[in-house]
Enzyme design. Structure first.
Site, PDB file in Angstrom:
ATOM      1  CE  LYS A   1      15.255 -16.567  -7.167  1.00 20.36           C
ATOM      2  NZ  LYS A   1      13.878 -16.514  -7.663  1.00 20.36           N
ATOM      3  CG  ASN A   2      14.902 -13.603 -10.488  1.00 18.60           C
ATOM      4  OD1 ASN A   2      14.599 -14.662  -9.932  1.00 18.60           O
ATOM      5  ND2 ASN A   2      14.634 -12.423  -9.969  1.00 18.60           N
TER       6      ASN A   2
ATOM      7  CB  CYS B   1       7.831 -14.607  -2.390  1.00 22.63           C
ATOM      8  SG  CYS B   1       9.541 -15.092  -2.439  1.00 22.63           S
TER       9      CYS B   1
ATOM     10  NE  ARG C   1      11.705 -19.924  -3.446  1.00 21.85           N
ATOM     11  CZ  ARG C   1      10.887 -18.907  -3.675  1.00 21.85           C
ATOM     12  NH1 ARG C   1      10.257 -18.334  -2.675  1.00 21.85           N
ATOM     13  NH2 ARG C   1      10.702 -18.453  -4.893  1.00 21.85           N
TER      14      ARG C   1
ATOM     15  NE  ARG D   1       5.182 -12.036  -6.902  1.00 25.46           N
ATOM     16  CZ  ARG D   1       6.435 -12.474  -6.835  1.00 25.46           C
ATOM     17  NH1 ARG D   1       6.866 -13.101  -5.772  1.00 25.46           N
ATOM     18  NH2 ARG D   1       7.256 -12.300  -7.848  1.00 25.46           N
TER      19      ARG D   1
ATOM     20  CG  ASP E   1      13.877  -9.193  -6.504  1.00 23.60           C
ATOM     21  OD1 ASP E   1      12.761  -9.117  -5.969  1.00 23.60           O
ATOM     22  OD2 ASP E   1      14.097  -9.888  -7.519  1.00 23.60           O
TER      23      ASP E   1
ATOM     24  CB  ILE F   1       7.697  -3.640  -7.652  1.00 22.49           C
ATOM     25  CG1 ILE F   1       8.757  -2.644  -8.140  1.00 22.49           C
ATOM     26  CG2 ILE F   1       7.471  -4.749  -8.687  1.00 22.49           C
ATOM     27  CD1 ILE F   1       8.529  -2.006  -9.465  1.00 22.49           C
TER      28      ILE F   1
HETATM   29  C1  UD1 Z   1      10.174 -11.176 -11.245  1.00 21.45           C
HETATM   30  C2  UD1 Z   1      11.269 -11.728 -10.359  1.00 21.45           C
HETATM   31  C3  UD1 Z   1      11.148 -11.171  -8.947  1.00 21.45           C
HETATM   32  C4  UD1 Z   1      11.121  -9.655  -8.985  1.00 21.45           C
HETATM   33  C5  UD1 Z   1      10.061  -9.157  -9.956  1.00 21.45           C
HETATM   34  C6  UD1 Z   1      10.081  -7.647 -10.144  1.00 21.45           C
HETATM   35  C7  UD1 Z   1      11.748 -13.909 -11.260  1.00 21.45           C
HETATM   36  C8  UD1 Z   1      11.735 -15.368 -11.072  1.00 21.45           C
HETATM   37  N1  UD1 Z   1      11.164 -13.176 -10.330  1.00 21.45           N
HETATM   38  O1  UD1 Z   1       8.945 -11.615 -10.702  1.00 21.45           O
HETATM   39  O2  UD1 Z   1      12.270 -11.625  -8.189  1.00 21.45           O
HETATM   40  O3  UD1 Z   1      10.818  -9.153  -7.688  1.00 21.45           O
HETATM   41  O4  UD1 Z   1      10.254  -9.755 -11.243  1.00 21.45           O
HETATM   42  O5  UD1 Z   1      11.338  -7.242 -10.567  1.00 21.45           O
HETATM   43  O6  UD1 Z   1      12.313 -13.415 -12.205  1.00 21.45           O
HETATM   44  N2  UD1 Z   1       1.585  -8.333 -12.075  1.00 21.45           N
HETATM   45  C9  UD1 Z   1       0.243  -8.292 -12.350  1.00 21.45           C
HETATM   46  N3  UD1 Z   1      -0.274  -9.258 -13.169  1.00 21.45           N
HETATM   47  C10 UD1 Z   1       0.499 -10.245 -13.699  1.00 21.45           C
HETATM   48  C11 UD1 Z   1       1.886 -10.270 -13.423  1.00 21.45           C
HETATM   49  C12 UD1 Z   1       2.412  -9.301 -12.598  1.00 21.45           C
HETATM   50  O7  UD1 Z   1      -0.473  -7.407 -11.879  1.00 21.45           O
HETATM   51  O8  UD1 Z   1      -0.033 -11.087 -14.428  1.00 21.45           O
HETATM   52  C13 UD1 Z   1       2.157  -7.297 -11.202  1.00 21.45           C
HETATM   53  C14 UD1 Z   1       2.776  -7.877  -9.949  1.00 21.45           C
HETATM   54  O9  UD1 Z   1       1.819  -8.101  -8.946  1.00 21.45           O
HETATM   55  C15 UD1 Z   1       3.753  -6.768  -9.582  1.00 21.45           C
HETATM   56  C16 UD1 Z   1       4.210  -6.247 -10.952  1.00 21.45           C
HETATM   57  O10 UD1 Z   1       3.233  -6.679 -11.871  1.00 21.45           O
HETATM   58  O11 UD1 Z   1       3.056  -5.726  -8.919  1.00 21.45           O
HETATM   59  C17 UD1 Z   1       5.555  -6.741 -11.401  1.00 21.45           C
HETATM   60  O12 UD1 Z   1       5.582  -8.160 -11.311  1.00 21.45           O
HETATM   61  P1  UD1 Z   1       6.490  -9.024 -12.290  1.00 21.45           P
HETATM   62  O13 UD1 Z   1       7.509  -8.132 -12.922  1.00 21.45           O
HETATM   63  O14 UD1 Z   1       5.617  -9.801 -13.201  1.00 21.45           O
HETATM   64  O15 UD1 Z   1       7.202 -10.007 -11.284  1.00 21.45           O
HETATM   65  P2  UD1 Z   1       7.606 -11.519 -11.554  1.00 21.45           P
HETATM   66  O16 UD1 Z   1       7.936 -11.700 -12.991  1.00 21.45           O
HETATM   67  O17 UD1 Z   1       6.640 -12.418 -10.925  1.00 21.45           O
END
Ligand code: UD1
Length: 444
Positions: A37-38, A141, A423, A146, A331, A353
């Site tokens: 999915k990701n 979620c 999902r 986030r 995850d 995370i």
């Molecule tokens: C993706 C995955 C999710 C997984 C996560 C971490 C998808 C669709 N989702 O989510 O399943 O749990 O990676 O492996 O691929 N952060 C900020 N600012 C931002 C963006 C992120 O502070 O603008 C923080 C987040 O709150 C979190 C950390 O960075 O603490 C990592 O998040 P991120 O790797 O961006 O997660 P996603 O890409 O949303």
């Protein structure tokens, strides 16, 4: 919900669906692993970067994929679905051909974006190709705050002007994006995807420092390179992108889902038994497999995938901290916690995370688990046995952790509100049922 019309098992996105599990059966047989999915989500979004068709094979049939199809459709992407053909194996993924010959709308509205956080990522390709994007702040979620600040940092570093207007992020550039250096203060998967897509169409070179090294980032970079991008270093923490004036079409196969693989590996470790995770690739989740081996599961890799077995012996407790790839994935944290509920001793799991990614704890406790939370660390004291109870799914990974616990619990567990499960897990009840689990979906 997405259907290919050719014999796909019906899935429902209905919030009221429930899954009934009677625990205590070992798992034996094969579980085919679906496309990730990701990886599928950012690959589908990459179709916005070109007016040529992008064909993706092995796309999983999931509610999030269907939702993203609707979002992309709103921008003018034409999606053709080639579903299951009579000669195909049971669980072969679908093939999508996405054509964004003309972008008709650069707004991603709240009604569409609010259900899935990853849909915010359309902002990168839209502003790169069209010079303008208006995208609602995301939903998805409910796991802690986030934010999207790092995604916006990407666009600013590449020369876009950003405004917030009525819950929408508006990104603009008068004369196109230009290359720049993006140094992430923390590792972000979505930020790295956004940087790869936007920088591919920027003028000049970009450098991404502290980039995410997740396999899904590498998969996206591979696909973008097939489309004509010039990306090197994906899979390391420093990625260089030479911008090109335009990208073309390509054909790409989505890599197998390492989170689904790890989830079923934990299910087998939980119940005992012997299962081949068909198509699973150990190098995508070595950190998690090492933890399972340490706990007492037997893991081996074969030509067809990963074999997981556990005989009658109990499980040993573990100490685990979630980390970006190649560390233990967040995850799989909830699933590991479910597994450790029955270990012979006390385990500690630290989540680094996402804040608040412990919504499953309360529900596991309803099944008889002994878990104590202290800040970002959970202590799980193994119990002799769990007991079935009605529980509630709260987010995608939390809900599947309840399924794992239920598979080992004595008696019946009813997992309510399985919307989140749909999902991210394709035909979970069929895949587990084929291996001997007593599991059924109850509609409405
Ligand atoms: C993706 C995955 C999710 C997984 C996560 C971490 C998808 C669709 N989702 O989510 O399943 O749990 O990676 O492996 O691929 N952060 C900020 N600012 C931002 C963006 C992120 O502070 O603008 C923080 C987040 O709150 C979190 C950390 O960075 O603490 C990592 O998040 P991120 O790797 O961006 O997660 P996603 O890409 O949303």
């Amino acid at each position: 919900m997405l259907q290919d019309g050719a014999g796909a098992a019906p899935q429902s996105g209905d919030d009221m669906d429930r899954i009934r599990i009677v625990g205590g059966r070992e798992l034996h047989g094969e579980i085919p692993i679906s496309g990730a999915k990701n990886a599928a989500l950012p690959l589908m979004i990459a179709s916005l970067l070109t007016d040529q068709p992008l064909t993706l094979d092995n796309v999983p049939r999931l509610a999030d994929v269907a939702q993203l199809q609707r979002i992309l459709g709103n921008h003018g992407v034409d999606v053709m679905v080639n579903g299951k053909r009579p000669e195909d194996r049971d669980y072969q993924g679908q093939t999508l051909t996405l054509s964004a010959a003309r972008i008709v709308d650069t707004t991603a509205p709240y009604e569409l974006v609010s259900r899935m956080r990853a849909s915010f990522w359309v902002i990168g390709p839209l502003v790169a190709r069209m010079g303008h994007a208006r995208v609602s702040m995301p939903g998805g979620c409910a796991i802690g705050t986030r934010p999207v600040d790092l995604l916006l940092l990407v666009l600013e570093r590449l020369g876009a002007a950003i405004d917030i207007d009525g819950g929408y992020v508006v990104a603009r550039t008068e004369s196109g994006l230009r290359g720049g250096t993006i140094a992430f203060p923390k590792v972000t998967v979505g930020g790295t995807h956004t940087a790869l897509m936007a920088a591919s169409l920027a003028r000049g070179a970009s450098v991404i420092e502290n980039a995410a090294r997740e396999p899904e980032v590498v998969d996206l970079a591979d696909c973008l390179n097939k489309m004509g991008a010039k990306i090197s270093g994906a899979g390391t923490s420093r990625i260089v992108v030479e911008g090109v004036p335009r990208l073309g079409g390509a054909r790409h196969r989505v890599l197998p889902d390492r989170i689904e693989t790890g989830t079923y590996a934990m299910a087998v470790a939980m119940t005992g038994g012997d299962v081949l995770l068909e198509g699973g690739r150990p190098e995508l989740l070595q950190g998690a497999l090492d933890v399972l081996t340490q706990a007492g599961a037997r893991i081996s890799s074969t030509n067809q995938g990963i074999r997981v077995a556990r005989n009658g012996a109990g499980l040993d407790p573990v100490e685990v901290t979630t980390r970006p790839f190649p560390g233990f994935p967040t995850d799989l944290q909830a699933q590991l916690m479910a597994l450790m509920c029955c270990a012979r001793g006390t385990s500690h799991i630290t989540e680094t995370i996402f804040e608040n990614r412990f919504m499953h704890v309360q529900e596991l406790v309803r099944l008889g688990a002994r878990i104590h939370l202290d800040g970002d660390t959970a202590s799980i004291e193994g119990v002799e046995r769990l007991t079935g109870a009605p529980v509630m799914a709260t987010d995608l990974r939390a809900s599947v952790s309840l399924v794992i616990a239920a598979l080992a619990a004595e008696g019946e567990t009813m997992v309510n509100r399985v919307y989140h499960l749909d999902r991210g897990f394709e035909r979970l009840e069929n895949k587990l049922g084929r291996c001997g689990a007593e599991v059924q979906r109850i509609s409405g």
